[in-house]
Design a protein around this motif. Sequence first.
Motif, PDB file in Angstrom:
ATOM      1  N   ASP A  60       4.517 -17.367  -9.333  1.00  0.00           N
ATOM      2  CA  ASP A  60       5.465 -16.266  -9.499  1.00  0.00           C
ATOM      3  C   ASP A  60       5.448 -15.449  -8.214  1.00  0.00           C
ATOM      4  N   GLU A  61       6.537 -15.556  -7.428  1.00  0.00           N
ATOM      5  CA  GLU A  61       6.583 -14.882  -6.135  1.00  0.00           C
ATOM      6  C   GLU A  61       6.576 -13.371  -6.280  1.00  0.00           C
ATOM      7  N   LYS A  62       7.146 -12.845  -7.365  1.00  0.00           N
ATOM      8  CA  LYS A  62       7.197 -11.399  -7.536  1.00  0.00           C
ATOM      9  C   LYS A  62       5.816 -10.815  -7.824  1.00  0.00           C
ATOM     10  N   ARG A  63       5.022 -11.503  -8.679  1.00  0.00           N
ATOM     11  CA  ARG A  63       3.682 -11.009  -9.005  1.00  0.00           C
ATOM     12  C   ARG A  63       2.611 -11.500  -8.045  1.00  0.00           C
ATOM     13  N   GLY A  64       2.916 -12.553  -7.293  1.00  0.00           N
ATOM     14  CA  GLY A  64       1.928 -13.095  -6.376  1.00  0.00           C
ATOM     15  C   GLY A  64       0.821 -13.841  -7.090  1.00  0.00           C
ATOM     16  N   GLU A  65       1.128 -14.514  -8.192  1.00  0.00           N
ATOM     17  CA  GLU A  65       0.132 -15.214  -8.993  1.00  0.00           C
ATOM     18  C   GLU A  65       0.591 -16.645  -9.251  1.00  0.00           C
ATOM     19  N   THR A  66      -0.412 -17.545  -9.369  1.00  0.00           N
ATOM     20  CA  THR A  66      -0.164 -18.916  -9.774  1.00  0.00           C
ATOM     21  C   THR A  66      -0.766 -19.120 -11.148  1.00  0.00           C
ATOM     22  N   VAL A  67       0.073 -19.479 -12.117  1.00  0.00           N
ATOM     23  CA  VAL A  67      -0.323 -19.538 -13.520  1.00  0.00           C
ATOM     24  C   VAL A  67      -0.147 -20.960 -14.031  1.00  0.00           C
ATOM     25  N   CYS A  68      -1.063 -21.391 -14.905  1.00  0.00           N
ATOM     26  CA  CYS A  68      -0.964 -22.706 -15.531  1.00  0.00           C
ATOM     27  C   CYS A  68       0.185 -22.713 -16.531  1.00  0.00           C
ATOM     28  N   ARG A  69       0.933 -23.798 -16.542  1.00  0.00           N
ATOM     29  CA  ARG A  69       2.059 -23.907 -17.456  1.00  0.00           C
ATOM     30  C   ARG A  69       1.609 -24.068 -18.912  1.00  0.00           C
ATOM     31  N   GLU A  70       0.443 -24.707 -19.110  1.00  0.00           N
ATOM     32  CA  GLU A  70      -0.002 -25.053 -20.456  1.00  0.00           C
ATOM     33  C   GLU A  70      -0.889 -23.967 -21.069  1.00  0.00           C
ATOM     34  N   CYS A  71      -2.017 -23.688 -20.409  1.00  0.00           N
ATOM     35  CA  CYS A  71      -2.981 -22.761 -21.012  1.00  0.00           C
ATOM     36  C   CYS A  71      -2.856 -21.332 -20.531  1.00  0.00           C
ATOM     37  N   GLY A  72      -2.080 -21.082 -19.486  1.00  0.00           N
ATOM     38  CA  GLY A  72      -1.846 -19.717 -19.032  1.00  0.00           C
ATOM     39  C   GLY A  72      -2.919 -19.135 -18.148  1.00  0.00           C
ATOM     40  N   VAL A  73      -3.835 -19.956 -17.642  1.00  0.00           N
ATOM     41  CA  VAL A  73      -4.892 -19.452 -16.763  1.00  0.00           C
ATOM     42  C   VAL A  73      -4.303 -19.058 -15.418  1.00  0.00           C
ATOM     43  N   VAL A  74      -4.640 -17.863 -14.966  1.00  0.00           N
ATOM     44  CA  VAL A  74      -4.237 -17.405 -13.635  1.00  0.00           C
ATOM     45  C   VAL A  74      -5.314 -17.870 -12.666  1.00  0.00           C
ATOM     46  N   PHE A  75      -5.064 -18.948 -11.934  1.00  0.00           N
ATOM     47  CA  PHE A  75      -6.095 -19.494 -11.060  1.00  0.00           C
ATOM     48  C   PHE A  75      -5.836 -19.196  -9.587  1.00  0.00           C
ATOM     49  N   GLU A  76      -4.837 -18.390  -9.282  1.00  0.00           N
ATOM     50  CA  GLU A  76      -4.628 -17.912  -7.908  1.00  0.00           C
ATOM     51  C   GLU A  76      -3.835 -16.625  -7.964  1.00  0.00           C
ATOM     52  N   GLU A  77      -4.270 -15.629  -7.179  1.00  0.00           N
ATOM     53  CA  GLU A  77      -3.583 -14.352  -7.178  1.00  0.00           C
ATOM     54  C   GLU A  77      -3.496 -13.824  -5.757  1.00  0.00           C
ATOM     55  N   ASP A  78      -2.754 -12.727  -5.618  1.00  0.00           N
ATOM     56  CA  ASP A  78      -2.529 -12.108  -4.298  1.00  0.00           C
ATOM     57  C   ASP A  78      -1.936 -13.107  -3.310  1.00  0.00           C
ATOM     58  N   VAL A  79      -0.982 -13.895  -3.794  1.00  0.00           N
ATOM     59  CA  VAL A  79      -0.309 -14.851  -2.906  1.00  0.00           C
ATOM     60  C   VAL A  79       0.633 -14.082  -1.979  1.00  0.00           C
ATOM     61  N   VAL A  80       0.615 -14.434  -0.722  1.00  0.00           N
ATOM     62  CA  VAL A  80       1.447 -13.756   0.272  1.00  0.00           C
ATOM     63  C   VAL A  80       2.907 -14.175   0.084  1.00  0.00           C
ATOM     64  N   ASP A  81       3.786 -13.200  -0.050  1.00  0.00           N
ATOM     65  CA  ASP A  81       5.212 -13.466  -0.159  1.00  0.00           C
ATOM     66  C   ASP A  81       5.792 -13.604   1.245  1.00  0.00           C
ATOM     67  N   ARG A  82       6.142 -14.811   1.600  1.00  0.00           N
ATOM     68  CA  ARG A  82       6.650 -15.074   2.949  1.00  0.00           C
ATOM     69  C   ARG A  82       8.174 -14.974   3.045  1.00  0.00           C
TER      70      ARG A  82
END
Length: 343
Positions: A60-82
């Motif tokens: 999700d570019e707006k939140r800067g998070e990478t979320v699992c499609r199935e279980c919903g685990v947020v396994f990456e955050e603070d992603v740089v919006d380029r």
Amino acid sequence: MTSTNKRVRGRPAQSIDRERENEGERAPEDERASEEASGTDETTRDRHECPECGAAGVTDEKRGETVCRECGVVFEEDVVDRGPEWRSFDARDRAEKSRVGSPTTEMLHDKGLSSVIDWQDRDANGQALTAKKREQMSRLRTWDERFRSQSAQDRNLKQALGEIDRMASALGVPTDARKTASVIYRRALEEELVPGRSIEAMATASLYAGARQADVPRTLDELETVSRVDRTEFARAYRYIARELELAMEPTDPTQYVPRLVSDLDLPTETKQRAEELLEAGKREAVHSGKNPVGLAAAAIYAAARLTNVEVTQHEVADVADVSAVTIRDRYTELLDAADRSV
């Protein structure tokens, strides 16, 4: 939904690639290449796999998070919006906000795609150049100018567009009318209408046609004051361009001259509105047929000034509109009679 405060390391890349090969999936580089080729503007796209269940993740570019499609685990955050911090809603808006160079324009012979060496003899720190460097930069400017317009057609277009810009600036013609005039001259040059004729005359005719098409007309008398050629010559060139390019030119509406004349005379808004009403009444009664639109506009302004108790003389209006006072006297009575009949 569970989340982690720090990035969780997933499975080794080799095992993931081996599983993808077994399952017939594509590598991430191929997926990104296909996404770029498709030109999609989605705010989310697949990047990683979930370390918990192995399902694909979505960013999700707006939140800067990478979320699992199935279980919903947020396994990456603070992603740089380029991406850019601005929004665009069409191709023109996107081109104007781009920072990779100035937007293209029809008002320059090369459409603004080439680079230009600055005329100021200063370096990047603002310091003055030495005499040797100034001489070198002067030679570079000369060669840059030559390379920018190598063909005869480019030199012709460069001179003509410079004339259009000069005359438009002197007459206060807006940018959209200048662009229209530049496009008309380019068409005339592509259709080989310019060879054998004066560049100044064709440029003046293009500006006159562009101003009329942009609904900001200028009279031939006004163009004569800024053009380098006689009125007869550029009027003949205008008729030639309009005929050969099949320009759809409607008769000039006298109402289009009212705002500019009212502004030059510094009259109130009430007078302007009343003048436009008189002209509309005159058009309903066909008074404007075969009449000079500038003279009708001037007469409507004078009549409206008298109706709204604004002190202005016929000679003052005539001087601003560049018509005779006799024309104003003849036309304003016709407009008043037409207004009385249309009531």
